[in-house]
Design an enzyme around this catalytic site. Structure first.
Site, PDB file in Angstrom:
ATOM      1  N   ARG A   1       0.845  -1.194   0.000  1.00 10.75           N
ATOM      2  CA  ARG A   1       0.000   0.000   0.000  1.00 10.75           C
ATOM      3  C   ARG A   1       0.884   1.249   0.000  1.00 10.75           C
ATOM      4  O   ARG A   1       0.528   2.269  -0.577  1.00 10.75           O
ATOM      5  CB  ARG A   1      -0.920  -0.012   1.215  1.00 10.75           C
ATOM      6  CG  ARG A   1      -1.956  -1.131   1.195  1.00 10.75           C
ATOM      7  CD  ARG A   1      -2.884  -1.044   2.404  1.00 10.75           C
ATOM      8  NE  ARG A   1      -3.915  -2.083   2.401  1.00 10.75           N
ATOM      9  CZ  ARG A   1      -3.780  -3.260   3.009  1.00 10.75           C
ATOM     10  NH1 ARG A   1      -2.688  -3.561   3.656  1.00 10.75           N
ATOM     11  NH2 ARG A   1      -4.768  -4.133   2.987  1.00 10.75           N
TER      12      ARG A   1
ATOM     13  N   ASP B   1     -10.901  -4.628   7.553  1.00  6.49           N
ATOM     14  CA  ASP B   1     -10.019  -5.618   8.174  1.00  6.49           C
ATOM     15  C   ASP B   1     -10.800  -6.480   9.164  1.00  6.49           C
ATOM     16  O   ASP B   1     -10.614  -7.693   9.235  1.00  6.49           O
ATOM     17  CB  ASP B   1      -8.844  -4.918   8.865  1.00  6.49           C
ATOM     18  CG  ASP B   1      -7.994  -4.129   7.877  1.00  6.49           C
ATOM     19  OD1 ASP B   1      -7.880  -4.572   6.716  1.00  6.49           O
ATOM     20  OD2 ASP B   1      -7.461  -3.065   8.241  1.00  6.49           O
TER      21      ASP B   1
ATOM     22  N   ARG C   1     -12.975  -9.036   7.317  1.00  7.84           N
ATOM     23  CA  ARG C   1     -12.205 -10.210   6.874  1.00  7.84           C
ATOM     24  C   ARG C   1     -11.911 -11.143   8.052  1.00  7.84           C
ATOM     25  O   ARG C   1     -12.070 -12.363   7.948  1.00  7.84           O
ATOM     26  CB  ARG C   1     -10.901  -9.744   6.226  1.00  7.84           C
ATOM     27  CG  ARG C   1     -11.139  -9.100   4.878  1.00  7.84           C
ATOM     28  CD  ARG C   1      -9.849  -8.651   4.236  1.00  7.84           C
ATOM     29  NE  ARG C   1     -10.103  -8.178   2.887  1.00  7.84           N
ATOM     30  CZ  ARG C   1      -9.469  -7.154   2.323  1.00  7.84           C
ATOM     31  NH1 ARG C   1      -8.549  -6.485   2.982  1.00  7.84           N
ATOM     32  NH2 ARG C   1      -9.762  -6.803   1.085  1.00  7.84           N
TER      33      ARG C   1
ATOM     34  N   HIS D   1      -4.189   0.636   8.235  1.00  6.84           N
ATOM     35  CA  HIS D   1      -4.668  -0.384   7.297  1.00  6.84           C
ATOM     36  C   HIS D   1      -3.466  -0.822   6.457  1.00  6.84           C
ATOM     37  O   HIS D   1      -3.312  -0.467   5.309  1.00  6.84           O
ATOM     38  CB  HIS D   1      -5.768   0.236   6.429  1.00  6.84           C
ATOM     39  CG  HIS D   1      -6.329  -0.699   5.402  1.00  6.84           C
ATOM     40  ND1 HIS D   1      -6.868  -1.921   5.716  1.00  6.84           N
ATOM     41  CD2 HIS D   1      -6.444  -0.576   4.060  1.00  6.84           C
ATOM     42  CE1 HIS D   1      -7.293  -2.500   4.593  1.00  6.84           C
ATOM     43  NE2 HIS D   1      -7.042  -1.714   3.579  1.00  6.84           N
TER      44      HIS D   1
HETATM   45  C1  LAC Z   1      -7.526  -4.098   0.637  1.00  5.82           C
HETATM   46  C2  LAC Z   1      -6.952  -2.947  -0.089  1.00  5.82           C
HETATM   47  C3  LAC Z   1      -7.960  -2.315  -0.961  1.00  5.82           C
HETATM   48  O1  LAC Z   1      -7.294  -4.219   1.840  1.00  5.82           O
HETATM   49  O2  LAC Z   1      -6.416  -2.050   0.802  1.00  5.82           O
HETATM   50  O3  LAC Z   1      -8.183  -4.912  -0.010  1.00  5.82           O
END
Ligand code: LAC
Length: 310
Positions: free
Chosen positions: A87, A147, A150, A174
């Site tokens: 990133r 996050d 997920r 992030h």
């Molecule tokens: C992600 C990217 C978009 O975490 O930062 O999928």
């Protein structure tokens, strides 16, 4: 309620459609530099209202003037991650884009709330805050919700239970140094540590940290957008409907968690005024230092951008 989405790529367009379908805004404006794309996508979305049954006006434009008097501005513009790219690699290129976008939108809206999605998101939130001059409560980054989504997904799959019953928290920037907080993860109130052995939990935490790149590696040219758009719309809905939701978002810390003047993901209360409260929770010593490490990376990257503001 008028919401402008900057960037008609996958995240922007998916978020715009979700916002239109949820009907908490009267108007959604999709803006992009590419001629025809925002107009075409917006018209297509608007026409879907006849089937999906919403009346939200969806407009596409190449002109920032059409963002005038927005209540919320979602910024998704910028380059996406490619395989092998962190990133942070995106840093310089996207910082210049976000600086331009922010100064353009601020010409036409006096006191909007900006929700940042472009990566690296903590740093782009800093750029938007600095360029816009808006109070820190009104410039919010999306990272922690994605996050956490997920992390919850991986837990639910492992335990073969509903994602709905998981409450969890991922803090920090992030990026790869994000901090999933295992001690604050539970399933219908039952601590996760009572349901799974630590080595399995460690694996889920690791997969969460690499959640973005896992998708990038599949897609090859582009990064995730369904979960990022869903996460962003959850934040925007909390603001638009004044829900006072507690969600992990990127905000400018001024002393909380011992972190000063750095954008970092922590639990906040989201309502009509943007970030209405920063919640400070007790962290173990390793979690605290992991959060500090994550904030240090964000701070270091922000410092690299000084020339942009000269
Ligand atoms: C992600 C990217 C978009 O975490 O930062 O999928």
């Amino acid at each position: 309620m008028k919401i402008t989405v900057i960037g008609a790529g996958n995240v922007g367009a998916t978020a715009a459609l979700k916002i239109a379908e949820k009907q908490f805004a009267n108007e959604v404006v999709l803006i992009d530099v590419v001629e025809g794309i925002p107009q075409g996508k917006a018209l297509d979305m608007y026409e879907s209202g006849a089937v999906s049954l919403f009346d939200t006006r969806v407009i596409g434009s190449n002109d920032y003037k059409d963002s005038a008097d927005s209540d919320i501005i979602l910024i998704t513009a910028g380059l996406a991650r490619k395989p092998g790219m962190t990133r942070e690699d995106l840093l310089m290129k996207n910082a210049a884009i976000i600086k331009e976008v922010t100064s353009q939108v601020m010409k036409y809206s006096t006191n909007p709330i900006i929700v940042m999605v472009s990566n690296p998101v903590d740093i782009m939130t800093y750029v938007a805050h600095r360029v816009s001059g808006l109070p820190k409560e009104r410039v919010i980054g999306m990272g922690g919700v994605l996050d956490t989504a997920r992390y919850k997904n991986f837990i639910a799959e492992t335990l073969n239970i509903s994602m709905q019953d998981i409450s969890a928290l991922v803090l920090g920037g992030h990026g790869d140094a994000m901090v999933p907080v295992v001690n604050y993860t539970n399933v219908a109130g039952i601590p996760l540590t009572e349901l799974l052995p630590l080595d399995i939990i460690d694996g889920l935490v690791e997969r969460t940290r690499n959640g973005g790149i896992e998708i990038v590696n599949y897609l090859k040219s582009g990064s995730a957008y369904y979960a990022p758009a869903a996460s962003t719309v959850e934040m925007i809905e909390a603001i638009a409907r004044d829900r006072k939701r507690i969600l992990p978002c990127t905000t400018l810390l001024d002393g909380q968690y011992g972190i000063n003047n750095v954008f970092c993901g922590v639990p906040v209360k989201l309502g009509k005024n943007g970030i209405e409260q920063v919640l400070e929770i007790n962290l173990s010593a390793p979690e605290r230092s992991a959060l500090q490490r994550s904030a240090d990376i964000v701070e270091k990257n922000c410092k690299m951008l000084e020339s942009l503001f000269a």
